[in-house]
Write an enzyme that holds these catalytic residues in place. Structure first.
Site, PDB file in Angstrom:
ATOM      1  N   ARG A 197      11.386   2.506 -22.199  1.00 15.84           N
ATOM      2  CA  ARG A 197      12.178   3.729 -22.094  1.00 15.84           C
ATOM      3  C   ARG A 197      11.481   4.970 -22.641  1.00 15.84           C
ATOM      4  NH1 ARG A 197      16.891   0.476 -24.625  1.00 15.84           N
ATOM      5  NH2 ARG A 197      14.977  -0.418 -25.480  1.00 15.84           N
ATOM      6  N   ARG A 256     -13.068  -7.267  -5.308  1.00 17.54           N
ATOM      7  CA  ARG A 256     -13.406  -8.584  -5.877  1.00 17.54           C
ATOM      8  C   ARG A 256     -13.318  -9.665  -4.801  1.00 17.54           C
ATOM      9  NH1 ARG A 256      -9.344  -9.023 -10.941  1.00 17.54           N
ATOM     10  NH2 ARG A 256      -7.960  -8.008  -9.445  1.00 17.54           N
ATOM     11  N   THR A 288      -8.843  -5.481  -1.343  1.00 14.37           N
ATOM     12  CA  THR A 288      -8.702  -4.133  -0.784  1.00 14.37           C
ATOM     13  C   THR A 288      -8.739  -3.091  -1.901  1.00 14.37           C
ATOM     14  OG1 THR A 288      -7.217  -5.153   0.827  1.00 14.37           O
ATOM     15  CG2 THR A 288      -7.193  -2.767   0.744  1.00 14.37           C
ATOM     16  N   VAL A 345      -3.362 -13.486  14.670  1.00 16.13           N
ATOM     17  CA  VAL A 345      -4.641 -14.116  15.005  1.00 16.13           C
ATOM     18  C   VAL A 345      -5.794 -13.126  14.888  1.00 16.13           C
ATOM     19  CG1 VAL A 345      -3.684 -15.965  16.443  1.00 16.13           C
ATOM     20  CG2 VAL A 345      -4.150 -13.713  17.470  1.00 16.13           C
ATOM     21  N   ASP A 368      -1.928 -10.239  -0.846  1.00 20.56           N
ATOM     22  CA  ASP A 368      -2.940 -10.110   0.209  1.00 20.56           C
ATOM     23  C   ASP A 368      -2.699 -11.041   1.384  1.00 20.56           C
ATOM     24  OD1 ASP A 368      -4.164  -8.254  -1.459  1.00 20.56           O
ATOM     25  OD2 ASP A 368      -5.387  -9.786  -2.429  1.00 20.56           O
ATOM     26  N   THR A 384      -9.901  -3.713  -5.358  1.00 22.08           N
ATOM     27  CA  THR A 384     -11.002  -3.801  -6.329  1.00 22.08           C
ATOM     28  C   THR A 384     -12.304  -4.300  -5.717  1.00 22.08           C
ATOM     29  OG1 THR A 384     -10.336  -6.056  -6.874  1.00 22.08           O
ATOM     30  CG2 THR A 384      -9.396  -4.307  -8.232  1.00 22.08           C
ATOM     31  N   LYS A 421       0.679  -8.270   4.409  1.00 20.07           N
ATOM     32  CA  LYS A 421       1.974  -7.566   4.494  1.00 20.07           C
ATOM     33  C   LYS A 421       1.827  -6.224   5.223  1.00 20.07           C
ATOM     34  CE  LYS A 421       2.138  -7.748   0.034  1.00 20.07           C
ATOM     35  NZ  LYS A 421       0.983  -8.635  -0.165  1.00 20.07           N
ATOM     36  N   GLY A 422       0.737  -5.486   4.878  1.00 19.14           N
ATOM     37  CA  GLY A 422       0.517  -4.173   5.496  1.00 19.14           C
ATOM     38  C   GLY A 422       0.423  -4.313   6.998  1.00 19.14           C
ATOM     39  N   ALA A 433      -1.503  -2.482  -5.551  1.00 13.73           N
ATOM     40  CA  ALA A 433      -1.387  -3.019  -4.197  1.00 13.73           C
ATOM     41  C   ALA A 433      -2.448  -2.401  -3.300  1.00 13.73           C
ATOM     42  CB  ALA A 433       0.005  -2.702  -3.634  1.00 13.73           C
ATOM     43  N   GLY A 434      -2.923  -3.175  -2.343  1.00 14.68           N
ATOM     44  CA  GLY A 434      -3.862  -2.651  -1.343  1.00 14.68           C
ATOM     45  C   GLY A 434      -3.510  -3.270  -0.012  1.00 14.68           C
ATOM     46  N   HIS A 435      -3.030  -2.466   0.922  1.00 13.21           N
ATOM     47  CA  HIS A 435      -2.563  -2.976   2.208  1.00 13.21           C
ATOM     48  C   HIS A 435      -3.472  -2.446   3.316  1.00 13.21           C
ATOM     49  CE1 HIS A 435       1.744  -3.564   0.386  1.00 13.21           C
ATOM     50  NE2 HIS A 435       0.796  -4.227  -0.246  1.00 13.21           N
ATOM     51  N   GLN A 494       2.345  -7.190  -3.604  1.00 16.89           N
ATOM     52  CA  GLN A 494       2.005  -8.444  -4.299  1.00 16.89           C
ATOM     53  C   GLN A 494       2.609  -9.660  -3.577  1.00 16.89           C
ATOM     54  OE1 GLN A 494       3.203  -6.010  -7.265  1.00 16.89           O
ATOM     55  NE2 GLN A 494       1.214  -5.274  -6.648  1.00 16.89           N
ATOM     56  N   ASP A 550      -6.657 -17.351  12.840  1.00 19.61           N
ATOM     57  CA  ASP A 550      -8.009 -17.311  13.417  1.00 19.61           C
ATOM     58  C   ASP A 550      -9.084 -17.687  12.395  1.00 19.61           C
ATOM     59  OD1 ASP A 550      -7.050 -14.698  12.350  1.00 19.61           O
ATOM     60  OD2 ASP A 550      -9.160 -14.153  12.610  1.00 19.61           O
TER      61      ASP A 550
HETATM   62  P1  GDP Z   1      -1.632  -7.204   1.965  1.00 20.23           P
HETATM   63  O1  GDP Z   1      -1.936  -6.763   0.586  1.00 20.23           O
HETATM   64  O2  GDP Z   1      -0.645  -8.338   2.006  1.00 20.23           O
HETATM   65  O3  GDP Z   1      -1.214  -6.076   2.885  1.00 20.23           O
HETATM   66  O4  GDP Z   1      -3.000  -7.809   2.561  1.00 20.23           O
HETATM   67  P2  GDP Z   1      -4.470  -7.148   2.437  1.00 20.23           P
HETATM   68  O5  GDP Z   1      -4.572  -6.042   3.411  1.00 20.23           O
HETATM   69  O6  GDP Z   1      -4.827  -6.878   1.031  1.00 20.23           O
HETATM   70  O7  GDP Z   1      -5.360  -8.395   2.863  1.00 20.23           O
HETATM   71  C1  GDP Z   1      -5.219  -8.995   4.104  1.00 20.23           C
HETATM   72  C2  GDP Z   1      -6.570  -8.947   4.811  1.00 20.23           C
HETATM   73  O8  GDP Z   1      -6.521  -9.777   5.961  1.00 20.23           O
HETATM   74  C3  GDP Z   1      -6.945  -7.562   5.349  1.00 20.23           C
HETATM   75  O9  GDP Z   1      -8.338  -7.426   5.321  1.00 20.23           O
HETATM   76  C4  GDP Z   1      -6.425  -7.592   6.778  1.00 20.23           C
HETATM   77  O10 GDP Z   1      -7.110  -6.686   7.633  1.00 20.23           O
HETATM   78  C5  GDP Z   1      -6.741  -9.010   7.140  1.00 20.23           C
HETATM   79  N1  GDP Z   1      -5.852  -9.616   8.141  1.00 20.23           N
HETATM   80  C6  GDP Z   1      -4.499  -9.538   8.279  1.00 20.23           C
HETATM   81  N2  GDP Z   1      -4.065 -10.363   9.251  1.00 20.23           N
HETATM   82  C7  GDP Z   1      -5.170 -10.982   9.734  1.00 20.23           C
HETATM   83  C8  GDP Z   1      -5.398 -11.985  10.732  1.00 20.23           C
HETATM   84  O11 GDP Z   1      -4.467 -12.493  11.354  1.00 20.23           O
HETATM   85  N3  GDP Z   1      -6.684 -12.387  10.916  1.00 20.23           N
HETATM   86  C9  GDP Z   1      -7.736 -11.870  10.204  1.00 20.23           C
HETATM   87  N4  GDP Z   1      -8.946 -12.335  10.448  1.00 20.23           N
HETATM   88  N5  GDP Z   1      -7.555 -10.945   9.277  1.00 20.23           N
HETATM   89  C10 GDP Z   1      -6.303 -10.507   9.032  1.00 20.23           C
HETATM   90  P1  IMO Z   2      -1.017  -6.639  -2.627  1.00 20.96           P
HETATM   91  O1  IMO Z   2       0.224  -5.770  -2.480  1.00 20.96           O
HETATM   92  C1  IMO Z   2      -3.349  -9.500  -4.916  1.00 20.96           C
HETATM   93  C2  IMO Z   2      -2.922  -9.387  -9.265  1.00 20.96           C
HETATM   94  C3  IMO Z   2      -4.168  -8.987 -10.010  1.00 20.96           C
HETATM   95  C4  IMO Z   2      -3.987  -9.812 -11.277  1.00 20.96           C
HETATM   96  C5  IMO Z   2      -2.473  -9.712 -11.516  1.00 20.96           C
HETATM   97  C6  IMO Z   2      -2.046  -8.639 -12.478  1.00 20.96           C
HETATM   98  O2  IMO Z   2      -2.229  -6.014  -2.084  1.00 20.96           O
HETATM   99  O3  IMO Z   2      -0.753  -8.009  -2.130  1.00 20.96           O
HETATM  100  P2  IMO Z   2      -1.951  -5.986 -12.285  1.00 20.96           P
HETATM  101  O4  IMO Z   2      -3.029  -4.971 -12.029  1.00 20.96           O
HETATM  102  O5  IMO Z   2      -0.856  -5.955 -11.277  1.00 20.96           O
HETATM  103  O6  IMO Z   2      -1.427  -5.940 -13.687  1.00 20.96           O
HETATM  104  O7  IMO Z   2      -2.696  -7.413 -12.162  1.00 20.96           O
HETATM  105  O8  IMO Z   2      -1.911  -9.443 -10.249  1.00 20.96           O
HETATM  106  N1  IMO Z   2      -2.481  -8.444  -8.227  1.00 20.96           N
HETATM  107  C7  IMO Z   2      -2.676  -8.625  -6.917  1.00 20.96           C
HETATM  108  N2  IMO Z   2      -3.355  -9.589  -6.262  1.00 20.96           N
HETATM  109  N3  IMO Z   2      -2.698  -8.531  -4.230  1.00 20.96           N
HETATM  110  C8  IMO Z   2      -1.993  -7.583  -4.874  1.00 20.96           C
HETATM  111  O9  IMO Z   2      -1.232  -6.679  -4.224  1.00 20.96           O
HETATM  112  C9  IMO Z   2      -1.985  -7.579  -6.283  1.00 20.96           C
HETATM  113  N4  IMO Z   2      -1.428  -6.785  -7.224  1.00 20.96           N
HETATM  114  C10 IMO Z   2      -1.731  -7.345  -8.405  1.00 20.96           C
HETATM  115  O10 IMO Z   2      -5.343  -9.362  -9.313  1.00 20.96           O
HETATM  116  O11 IMO Z   2      -4.282 -11.157 -11.034  1.00 20.96           O
HETATM  117 MG    MG Z   3      -3.614  -6.491  -0.661  1.00 14.85          MG
END
Ligand code: GDP
Ligand code: IMO
Ligand code: MG
Length: 442
Positions: A142, A311, A307, A422, A13, A309, A16-17, A39-41, A223, A341
């Protein structure tokens, strides 16, 4: 041209997305190489706000090839849902390709994911419950079912019968759960196969050909490196094989390691974690916890909630020990620092530069889980900047204290910060160097 891998440098989180959405303007192929819909991007651009779990974040650049690589595990229902959502919102998926080698999350995987968590008791990982882990157990064991298998009805019927016979024994005898019905799954997954068929391709050859033609390829990690099975904070990690670190990028799309010349490490300006496991710099109560979780003083509506769950994410100060570890682990050549920011309202900001472990000062990853739990962060404290930075697009326009903070992180990582995010939107960034070597178009 070399492929560029974008990886998470912390516990996921990191944004990356958001970073891939930005950089994909410079390349012609964008591919996911590991994990599943755990994953949730999140992406916010001119098309709106999107949460993607399987489709690469390059999908918004219509003309680019977007690949779900062989290293990914796919829940077909979730993928079909994601494609429908994108289509409904006017985003074309015409250039989406799904690897025929990708493994499929079957109905028993989420059930086993949750049952395992219950059985583990105190050792529960806090998984996403998506069945991603158990799908990787089957891949390694396998007995996994792959996308190509779904498209061959006779073969799938045979493979499913064998797999289900075994899985129903596991469900009943080990977890005391009811068995699953063969005919229902056969019908449903054959239908899913047909829905995916137009997208299924030999993505390995596609990526290799694109590489030979000298096209820019961007590999989107999922991740974070600290969740990696081999090199992360085991056992509180995810199960992706290939690894979620940059080295896995080559295997997960079918390239040789020499193709991966550049690695973008995405780091949040502080630390978050979802799920269980040690987090030395965690803040568990008080104003600072609330300010970090809500991103007070930064872009509105971007609090730290999962993104996938929903949580609430655990929050803490930037952990320089772990960050330096993952920068070296991935061979990071360029850093994207996100959510600067979100620190704007803090009077002062701490950065962990070492740990105290059993009266010793250490600057490397503690060797065991127990040692990590005992490690006490040693902090440096830097002044905050106390003003909104979401509108800043040039480094020189950042408050001095914010620049100092970025420079300190750069020193700790030993790698140049080329992008400072930012805000969550595509253009809310300060970009000082394009990782593909071209001109910068913010
Ligand atoms: P990922 O899994 O690495 O793609 O990241 P996620 O999307 O799960 O979580 C990143 C969160 O931070 C999302 O809600 C984005 O919209 C937000 N985000 C990303 N870059 C920035 C930033 O520079 N500032 C703020 N305030 N939010 C950001
Ligand atoms: P993105 O790509 C944050 C965490 C779970 C748990 C552990 C194992 O959005 O960054 P799993 O369901 O993979 O067996 O859970 O890994 N986890 C993540 N935490 N961002 C993710 O992906 C995650 N993918 C798995 O919360 O602690
Ligand atoms: Mg994520």
């Amino acid at each position: 041209m070399p492929a560029v891998v974008v990886i998470g440098g912390q516990w996921g989180d990191e944004g990356k997305g958001r970073v891939v959405d930005f950089h994909s303007q410079y390349c012609s192929v964008i591919a996911r190489y590991s994990a599943g819909n755990n994953a949730g991007h999140t992406i916010i651009n001119d098309r709106g706000k999107f949460a993607l779990h399987l489709v690469p974040a390059g999908i918004f650049r219509g003309e680019k090839a977007c690949i779900i690589g062989n290293g990914v595990v796919i829940d077909p229902a979730k993928l079909i849902e994601e494609i429908a959502m994108l289509t409904e919102r006017g985003v074309s998926t015409a250039r989406l390709m799904i690897s025929e080698h990708a493994h499929v999350i079957m109905p028993w995987h989420p059930i086993i994911d949750r049952a395992e968590e219950t059985l583990k008791g105190d050792l529960a990982i806090g998984t996403t419950g998506t069945g991603t882990g158990p799908a990787f157990y089957d891949k390694v064991g396998r007995i996994g079912i792959r996308v190509a298998d779904l498209l061959d009805r006779e073969f799938f019927a045979w493979k499913l019968r064998n797999a289900l016979e075994y899985k129903n024994r596991v469900l009943q005898d080990l977890y005391h759960l009811p068995p699953l019905d063969y005919d229902t799954i056969l019908t449903q997954y054959t239908e899913y196969g047909e829905r995916m068929r137009p997208y299924v391709a030999d993505t390995i050859s596609y990526v290799q050909d694109a590489d030979e033609r000298g096209e820019f390829i961007l590999l989107e990690g999922a991740q974070g490196s600290l969740l990696d099975l081999d090199t992360g904070t085991y056992p509180y990690v995810t199960s992706s094989v290939p690894a979620s670190v940059a080295a896995g990028g080559a295997i997960g799309v079918g390239l040789g390691p020499t193709a991966l010349e550049r690695v973008v490490g995405v780091y949040k300006s502080y630390q978050t974690r979802v799920g269980n496991g040690p987090m030395p710099t965690e803040i568990t109560s008080g104003d600072e916890m609330v300010m970090l979780r809500e991103g007070t003083g930064g872009a509105a509506g971007t609090g730290e909630y999962g993104t996938t769950t929903g949580r609430a994410r655990r929050v803490g100060w930037f952990d320089g020990v772990l960050a330096r570890y993952t920068a070296r682990l991935n061979g990071v050549t360029s850093v994207a620092l996100t959510r600067l920011d979100s620190l704007s309202a803090l009077e002062s900001i701490k950065v962990c530069v070492a740990y105290e472990l059993d009266d010793q000062r250490i600057t490397t990853l503690p060797p065991t889980l127990r040692a990590m739990e005992r490690a006490k962060p040693i902090y440096e404290e830097l002044p905050g900047w106390g003003q909104d930075v979401t509108h800043v697009r040039h480094l020189g326009d950042l408050p001095t204290e914010a620049r100092q903070y970025v420079r300190r992180i750069e020193q700790i990582l030993g790698v140049q910060v080329d992008m400072i995010s930012v805000g969550p939107e595509r253009h809310q960034a300060i970009v000082t160097r394009d990782v593909f070597g071209g001109s910068i178009d913010v």
